[in-house]
Design a protein around this motif. Structure first.
Motif, mmCIF file in Angstrom:
data_model
loop_
_atom_site.group_PDB
_atom_site.id
_atom_site.type_symbol
_atom_site.label_atom_id
_atom_site.label_comp_id
_atom_site.label_asym_id
_atom_site.label_seq_id
_atom_site.Cartn_x
_atom_site.Cartn_y
_atom_site.Cartn_z
ATOM 1 N N UNK A 154 49.308 31.851 44.582
ATOM 2 C CA UNK A 154 48.351 30.758 44.693
ATOM 3 C C UNK A 154 47.068 31.190 43.996
ATOM 4 N N UNK A 155 46.054 30.351 44.037
ATOM 5 C CA UNK A 155 44.801 30.644 43.364
ATOM 6 C C UNK A 155 43.851 31.398 44.296
ATOM 7 N N UNK A 156 43.309 32.506 43.811
ATOM 8 C CA UNK A 156 42.344 33.291 44.575
ATOM 9 C C UNK A 156 41.355 33.927 43.609
ATOM 10 N N UNK A 157 40.369 34.609 44.155
ATOM 11 C CA UNK A 157 39.282 35.176 43.354
ATOM 12 C C UNK A 157 39.403 36.689 43.262
ATOM 13 N N UNK A 158 39.156 37.210 42.069
ATOM 14 C CA UNK A 158 38.949 38.636 41.881
ATOM 15 C C UNK A 158 37.441 38.876 41.938
ATOM 16 N N UNK A 159 36.993 39.609 42.937
ATOM 17 C CA UNK A 159 35.578 39.874 43.165
ATOM 18 C C UNK A 159 35.260 41.315 42.741
ATOM 19 N N UNK A 160 34.402 41.462 41.751
ATOM 20 C CA UNK A 160 34.012 42.793 41.279
ATOM 21 C C UNK A 160 33.018 43.394 42.268
ATOM 22 N N UNK A 161 33.380 44.526 42.870
ATOM 23 C CA UNK A 161 32.502 45.168 43.860
ATOM 24 C C UNK A 161 31.697 46.311 43.262
ATOM 25 N N UNK A 162 32.152 46.835 42.134
ATOM 26 C CA UNK A 162 31.396 47.892 41.443
ATOM 27 C C UNK A 162 31.267 47.520 39.972
ATOM 28 N N UNK A 175 38.755 33.536 38.903
ATOM 29 C CA UNK A 175 39.868 32.995 39.683
ATOM 30 C C UNK A 175 41.159 33.099 38.879
ATOM 31 N N UNK A 176 42.244 33.440 39.574
ATOM 32 C CA UNK A 176 43.550 33.500 38.935
ATOM 33 C C UNK A 176 44.604 32.906 39.867
ATOM 34 N N UNK A 177 45.695 32.429 39.277
ATOM 35 C CA UNK A 177 46.882 32.025 40.022
ATOM 36 C C UNK A 177 47.850 33.189 39.928
ATOM 37 N N UNK A 178 48.107 33.849 41.059
ATOM 38 C CA UNK A 178 48.859 35.101 41.009
ATOM 39 C C UNK A 178 49.366 35.443 42.401
ATOM 40 N N UNK A 179 50.106 36.549 42.521
ATOM 41 C CA UNK A 179 50.397 37.124 43.822
ATOM 42 C C UNK A 179 49.169 37.901 44.288
ATOM 43 N N UNK A 180 48.721 37.609 45.496
ATOM 44 C CA UNK A 180 47.593 38.344 46.050
ATOM 45 C C UNK A 180 48.130 39.543 46.835
ATOM 46 N N UNK A 181 48.137 40.703 46.201
ATOM 47 C CA UNK A 181 48.624 41.902 46.880
ATOM 48 C C UNK A 181 47.607 42.372 47.917
#
Length: 249
Positions: A154-162, A175-181
């Motif tokens: 599904x669609x979720x966000x990659x949040x850069x923490x560093x 945001x990407x449509x992918x498997x959220x591991x």
């Protein structure tokens, strides 16, 4: 008019030839480090992983050898490369899919990868490269994490923490449509690069780095779908990671 045109045509190339070279670093030498890339499993097409990774490596002018035959990952093949990219999981079905699965990576292969890093090599682990490898082995000790499951894509966000690490340079939240591991992570916050965050607030570590012995390691979780693997920000992460792992920053 003919004389003027002739002078312009002749003078143009001569002027260009007199200019100093503006060649970028990746294209300034034929002596490039090489990558060995392990791809392809039941759930992840080797073509998908090959094409997505090849695009990033091409932009960094890094020659790559792609292998699906897992026995080709060994001490001898690693000795010919400076970067190992793992883009497949650790299971296979030796007696067919109706029979129990097994781990393909042997103790000897784990030791070869471990020694490769200790002696100065770089390892980039992509997406499901932490899934179903021999528990408690050297591979997971290198990894600093383990597979923790995932929902359907599904669609979720990659949040850069560093944002200050070379691997995340120039990378924005996306945001990407992918498997959220939902990876199990055993290192500290210092080594965490980014997290994945779903719209229902499910979140998990999504990328990290570490140095061991003389070598380096990086894990990046995106990569199950073409959209995720080929997203410009994912491609930037792969390129940055390859440079950092090879100390080309």
């Amino acid at each position: 008019m003919r004389n003027i045109l002739f002078v312009l045509l002749v003078a143009g190339p001569l002027a260009a030839a007199d200019m100093p070279s503006q060649v970028s670093k990746p294209y300034g030498s034929a002596q490039r480090p090489r990558a060995l890339v392990v791809v392809g499993d039941r759930y992840h097409s080797p073509v998908l992983m090959r094409d997505g990774l090849a695009a990033a490596l091409l932009h960094e002018n890094l020659p790559a050898t792609f292998i699906e035959e897992v026995t080709a990952l060994n001490r001898a093949s690693l000795a010919q490369h400076q970067l190992l990219i793992m883009a497949r999981n650790g299971r296979y079905w030796p007696q067919g899919y109706t029979k129990p699965q097994a781990h393909w990576m042997t103790d000897e292969q784990q030791k070869a990868v471990w020694d490769f890093v200790q002696n100065g090599g770089g390892v980039l682990a992509m997406h499901n490269a932490h899934t179903a490898y021999p528990p408690g082995g050297l591979y997971y000790q290198l990894f600093g994490g383990d597979f923790g499951g995932h929902p359907k894509p599904y669609t979720f966000t990659i949040r850069i923490t560093n944002p200050h690490h070379p691997i995340t340079a120039g990378v924005e939240d996306y945001e990407i449509f992918d498997e959220q591991h939902t990876s199990k992570y055993s290192l500290d916050e210092e080594h965490l690069l980014m997290r994945n965050i779903a719209r229902d607030n499910l979140e998990a570590p999504a990328g990290w780095w570490r140095e061991m012995g003389k070598g380096r390691f990086c894990y990046l979780s995106p990569g199950h779908t073409p959209e995720a693997l080929n997203h410009p920000m994912t491609q930037r992460l792969i390129r940055n990671a390859a440079r950092w792992l090879l100390r080309l920053e």
